[in-house]
Design an enzyme around this catalytic site. Structure first.
Site, PDB file in Angstrom:
ATOM      1  N   HIS A  36      -5.846   2.762   1.460  1.00 21.04           N
ATOM      2  CA  HIS A  36      -5.115   3.952   1.917  1.00 21.04           C
ATOM      3  C   HIS A  36      -5.739   4.608   3.162  1.00 21.04           C
ATOM      4  CE1 HIS A  36      -3.220   3.201  -1.787  1.00 21.04           C
ATOM      5  NE2 HIS A  36      -3.960   3.953  -2.568  1.00 21.04           N
ATOM      6  N   ASP A  91       0.893  -1.154   0.000  1.00 16.34           N
ATOM      7  CA  ASP A  91       0.000   0.000   0.000  1.00 16.34           C
ATOM      8  C   ASP A  91       0.932   1.205   0.000  1.00 16.34           C
ATOM      9  OD1 ASP A  91      -1.447   2.283   0.940  1.00 16.34           O
ATOM     10  OD2 ASP A  91      -3.079   0.907   1.395  1.00 16.34           O
ATOM     11  N   HIS A  92       0.927   1.962  -1.076  1.00 19.90           N
ATOM     12  CA  HIS A  92       1.990   2.974  -1.200  1.00 19.90           C
ATOM     13  C   HIS A  92       1.874   4.078  -0.146  1.00 19.90           C
ATOM     14  CE1 HIS A  92      -0.893   5.413  -3.562  1.00 19.90           C
ATOM     15  NE2 HIS A  92      -0.126   6.441  -3.269  1.00 19.90           N
TER      16      HIS A  92
HETATM   17  C1  BG6 Z   1      -4.041   5.101  -5.953  1.00 19.39           C
HETATM   18  C2  BG6 Z   1      -5.415   5.225  -6.534  1.00 19.39           C
HETATM   19  O1  BG6 Z   1      -3.903   3.905  -5.238  1.00 19.39           O
HETATM   20  O2  BG6 Z   1      -3.806   6.217  -5.071  1.00 19.39           O
HETATM   21  C3  BG6 Z   1      -5.541   6.529  -7.296  1.00 19.39           C
HETATM   22  O3  BG6 Z   1      -5.656   4.121  -7.408  1.00 19.39           O
HETATM   23  C4  BG6 Z   1      -5.208   7.687  -6.391  1.00 19.39           C
HETATM   24  O4  BG6 Z   1      -6.859   6.677  -7.819  1.00 19.39           O
HETATM   25  C5  BG6 Z   1      -3.864   7.479  -5.707  1.00 19.39           C
HETATM   26  O5  BG6 Z   1      -5.172   8.859  -7.184  1.00 19.39           O
HETATM   27  C6  BG6 Z   1      -3.641   8.543  -4.642  1.00 19.39           C
HETATM   28  O6  BG6 Z   1      -2.323   8.480  -4.179  1.00 19.39           O
HETATM   29  P1  BG6 Z   1      -1.597   9.774  -3.619  1.00 19.39           P
HETATM   30  O7  BG6 Z   1      -0.283   9.267  -3.155  1.00 19.39           O
HETATM   31  O8  BG6 Z   1      -1.494  10.731  -4.774  1.00 19.39           O
HETATM   32  O9  BG6 Z   1      -2.468  10.334  -2.526  1.00 19.39           O
END
Ligand code: BG6
Length: 502
Positions: free
Chosen positions: A252, A189-190
């Site tokens: 997230h 989960d990034h």
């Molecule tokens: C991704 C989603 O996992 O996370 C995207 O699939 C989203 O739709 C993105 O835009 C948001 O990541 P961050 O790091 O820009 O908040």
């Protein structure tokens, strides 16, 4: 990016990337490997096997990755470092529907491993669409490529989306656990690669002053806000089948929620940290479908303008059904059934094509118990918030009341701010460096465990079921560039609360 100075180089290994010609590899994986290479944090003996369904020559693959690197690198690209990295990459053609192609992949991998003397350690990275996760793992399992033996480790990195609901997440976990042990699986989960997200643990557990007030006696409610400015863009068909809830909430937003709400782990290790995080997700109150409808708001954006950019109506996006009922915005209220949080609502919201990009967690403390200052009733005092801002300005803010200088008591709200950039100098990073490095050193603290993923889906399943039942009934519309649907503001107003003004 984590300060890697005192870090060790990982053990020698082979990295096998499925989906090497895809977007994710180009945008994130290669730029992160580049940053690790520049910090001298790739293994001494290392090779990358880039797997694509359609064959591509080594030179063509390296050229296209180099082009992508120049486009997406987070720092100026030094040719020497980039060439050294790209020389490690070999292209291999394999398709999970074609068994013999995986036999050939095995042969090539073993040949490269022995040429590069990588010792048999392997990291398989699934940077592919989710429909091939299980078929790839089955092929790898059939060939024994995931079996840990002779002291060599075998690990699997798997991207989101991990399932599309509770049943599919369970089925995917079962497939993986049929072939691998849990410790070999790294579900990415990034959000957990973000510094400020990791810092929630440090804020809570390396400081003695927050924990005593981190509970229902002192906290009124918690807001988790992930507003995005971008629309759906070229991801229409993926997004229309997914929606804001599946795309963002069980992964997230729940990572943020679990770090904020978890109990203190006994040790800072993968087992204890993940058990506490997963425990709190499992304590999210299960709502009936009726409650889920009452406690959620769905929105979909219509045409609008963000800055100078015209955003088309969501339903006119290529790949989106013209009568789509998919939500591009969701707001919801959740409760956590445990002693710490009983009666403290968690309000979550996320959406696309909104006025600004902003991610934060705001902890709202209870009001003072009575109005001691005659001219300022309690309800006119500024609210006490501790705000953890993840984006765009990484930092932590405490909002409290103070006396306005002058002969009479006048009170106003002020903010005490800590900004990362004022204290620390860090190289711009993708956020994936830490995660890939951790996979190589075998640390899965920042990865999701099977029970955590399932607990997340379990908590959102009533919302998915209820929305499926009522279709587009209740879906609200909001113009791109606005603050979102009015219902999201009503959701809090109903409880005598409001979203923090951004
Ligand atoms: C991704 C989603 O996992 O996370 C995207 O699939 C989203 O739709 C993105 O835009 C948001 O990541 P961050 O790091 O820009 O908040």
């Amino acid at each position: 990016m984590r300060n890697f100075q005192p870090c060790q180089k990982p053990q020698s290994c082979a990295l096998v990337i499925f989906g090497v010609t895809g977007d994710l590899t180009k945008r994130l994986v290669i730029p992160s490997l580049y940053n690790l290479a520049a910090a001298e944090l790739l293994p001494e003996r290392f090779c990358v096997v880039g797997v694509a369904r359609c064959g591509i020559l080594n030179e063509a693959l390296r050229e296209s990755l180099m082009k992508g690197l120049h486009q997406f690198a987070t720092r100026p690209v030094e040719d020497k470092v980039a060439n050294r990295l790209l020389e490690c990459i070999t292209s291999v053609e394999a398709d999970p529907d074609d068994g013999p192609s995986f036999d050939r992949l095995k042969e090539q991998l073993e040949r490269l491993e022995s040429a590069r003397d990588t010792g048999g350690n392997r990291l398989f990275y699934l940077a592919t669409p989710p429909d091939v996760f299980a078929p790839i793992v089955r092929q790898l399992g059939r060939l024994g490529l995931l079996k840990e033996d002779h002291g060599a480790w075998r690990r699997l990195v798997i991207e989101k989306p991990f399932g599309t609901d509770l049943a599919s997440a369970r089925a995917l976990n079962a497939e993986l656990l049929n072939i691998l042990n849990e410790h070999q699986i790294y579900r990415i989960d990034h959000y957990l690669g973000k510094e400020t997200v990791q810092n929630i643990l440090v804020l809570r557990f390396a400081n003695g002053m927050f924990e005593p007030i981190w509970n229902r006696h002192h906290i009124d409610h918690v807001q988790i806000i992930v507003d995005e400015q971008l629309g759906v863009g070229h991801r229409g068909s993926f997004y229309d089948a997914t929606g804001a809830l599946r795309d963002m909430v069980p992964n997230h937003l729940f990572q943020l929620l679990s770090l904020i709400a978890m109990e203190p782990p006994r040790h800072f290790d993968a087992h204890n940290v993940r058990s506490e995080k997963d425990g709190v997700l499992a304590a999210i109150q299960t709502q009936s479908e009726e409650e889920a409808l009452k406690n959620s708001v769905r929105g979909q954006y219509t045409a609008g303008k963000i800055g100078d950019t015209e955003i088309p109506d969501y339903r006119k996006t290529p790949g989106v059904r013209p009568d789509s009922a998919t939500e591009t915005y969701v707001a919801m209220k959740l409760n956590i059934d445990n002693w710490r949080w009983a009666g403290v609502p968690f309000y979550l919201r996320t959406g696309k094509a909104l006025a600004m990009k902003h991610t934060e967690v705001a902890i709202k403390f209870r009001e003072t118990p009575f109005a001691m200052f005659r001219c300022t009733p309690v309800e006119q005092l500024a609210e006490n918030y501790l705000v953890i801002c993840v984006e765009p300005t990484e930092g932590i803010t405490l909002q409290f009341n103070t006396k306005v200088p002058g002969p009479v008591i006048r009170i106003d709200g002020v903010q005490m701010k800590f900004l990362y950039k004022d204290y620390f100098k860090s190289e711009p990073a993708t956020g994936y460096e830490t995660l890939i490095y951790d996979c190589m050193i075998g640390d899965n603290i920042l990865f999701q465990r099977a029970d955590g993923v399932e607990a997340g889906w379990r908590a959102v399943q009533p919302f998915l079921d209820a929305w499926k039942r009522v279709g587009s009934k209740g879906l609200e519309f909001y113009p791109a560039g606005s603050e979102g649907p009015p219902g999201a503001f009503e959701l809090l107003k109903r409880d005598g609360r409001s979203w923090r003004k951004l």
